[in-house]
Design a protein around this motif. Structure first.
Motif, PDB file in Angstrom:
ATOM      1  N   LEU A 149       0.833  -1.211   0.000  1.00 57.56           N
ATOM      2  CA  LEU A 149       0.000   0.000   0.000  1.00 57.56           C
ATOM      3  C   LEU A 149       0.866   1.258   0.000  1.00 57.56           C
ATOM      4  O   LEU A 149       0.650   2.168  -0.801  1.00 57.56           O
ATOM      5  CB  LEU A 149      -0.903   0.022   1.236  1.00 57.56           C
ATOM      6  N   ASN A 150       1.849   1.289   0.903  1.00 61.21           N
ATOM      7  CA  ASN A 150       2.713   2.470   1.022  1.00 61.21           C
ATOM      8  C   ASN A 150       3.499   2.735  -0.256  1.00 61.21           C
ATOM      9  O   ASN A 150       3.771   3.880  -0.587  1.00 61.21           O
ATOM     10  CB  ASN A 150       3.668   2.324   2.211  1.00 61.21           C
ATOM     11  N   LEU A 206      -5.328   3.108   5.775  1.00 62.09           N
ATOM     12  CA  LEU A 206      -4.342   3.297   4.707  1.00 62.09           C
ATOM     13  C   LEU A 206      -4.995   3.189   3.336  1.00 62.09           C
ATOM     14  O   LEU A 206      -4.718   3.980   2.435  1.00 62.09           O
ATOM     15  CB  LEU A 206      -3.250   2.217   4.813  1.00 62.09           C
ATOM     16  N   CYS A 207      -5.877   2.182   3.190  1.00 64.63           N
ATOM     17  CA  CYS A 207      -6.581   1.965   1.919  1.00 64.63           C
ATOM     18  C   CYS A 207      -7.384   3.194   1.536  1.00 64.63           C
ATOM     19  O   CYS A 207      -7.395   3.600   0.373  1.00 64.63           O
ATOM     20  CB  CYS A 207      -7.525   0.768   2.017  1.00 64.63           C
ATOM     21  N   GLU A 208      -8.073   3.781   2.528  1.00 67.04           N
ATOM     22  CA  GLU A 208      -8.890   4.960   2.229  1.00 67.04           C
ATOM     23  C   GLU A 208      -8.021   6.141   1.836  1.00 67.04           C
ATOM     24  O   GLU A 208      -8.367   6.899   0.937  1.00 67.04           O
ATOM     25  CB  GLU A 208      -9.812   5.277   3.410  1.00 67.04           C
ATOM     26  N   ASP A 209      -6.860   6.283   2.477  1.00 65.16           N
ATOM     27  CA  ASP A 209      -5.911   7.344   2.097  1.00 65.16           C
ATOM     28  C   ASP A 209      -5.448   7.179   0.659  1.00 65.16           C
ATOM     29  O   ASP A 209      -5.346   8.140  -0.083  1.00 65.16           O
ATOM     30  CB  ASP A 209      -4.677   7.320   3.016  1.00 65.16           C
ATOM     31  N   LYS A 210      -5.149   5.918   0.294  1.00 64.41           N
ATOM     32  CA  LYS A 210      -4.565   5.643  -1.023  1.00 64.41           C
ATOM     33  C   LYS A 210      -5.626   5.350  -2.087  1.00 64.41           C
ATOM     34  O   LYS A 210      -5.295   5.048  -3.224  1.00 64.41           O
ATOM     35  CB  LYS A 210      -3.618   4.429  -0.939  1.00 64.41           C
TER      36      LYS A 210
END
Length: 128
Positions: free
Chosen positions: A46-47, A72-76
């Motif tokens: 993800l990062n 993290l998923c929502e950020d990306k």
């Protein structure tokens, strides 16, 4: 929590038919080497912007070890979904151990692209 009960924090949870499709996709991704297994590997994917989608097990103990992934998923802007069983997820990943999460990664010219796109739509329906 007893066997068969699912933590309410595990949202969105795929129903049986979607789970089957997801596990098939994970299995194919594993065959094409487009899979990162485990919470740490999924986080790294993800990062680094490699992840196309994240599949997590709702019966991970404790579930909190996975709960950084949806954020993290929502950020990306990467779709994520929970399946009921870590054992089934492990089997789909092609390993004999239980797997609490995995990332299906992007690959140019991959045969999995249409299936991944279809899964994105199915996961979005769960969130509505």
């Amino acid at each position: 929590m007893t066997e068969g009960e699912v933590n309410p924090k595990a949202f969105p949870l795929a129903e049986a038919t979607l789970t089957q499709k997801l596990l098939n996709l994970v299995q194919q991704a594993s065959n094409y080497q487009q899979l990162r297994k485990g919470a740490n590997e999924a986080t790294k994917a993800l990062n680094r912007g490699l992840a196309e989608m994240i599949v997590m097990a709702a019966d991970a103990e404790p579930l909190e070890i996975l709960l950084h992934l949806p954020l993290l998923c929502e950020d990306k802007n990467v779709p994520y979904v929970f399946v009921r069983s870590k054992t089934a997820l492990g089997r789909a990943c092609g390993v004999s151990r239980a797997v609490v999460s995995c990332a299906v990664t992007a690959d140019e010219g991959s045969q999995l692209k249409p299936q991944i796109t279809m899964m994105h739509k199915e996961i979005e329906k769960l969130l509505v």
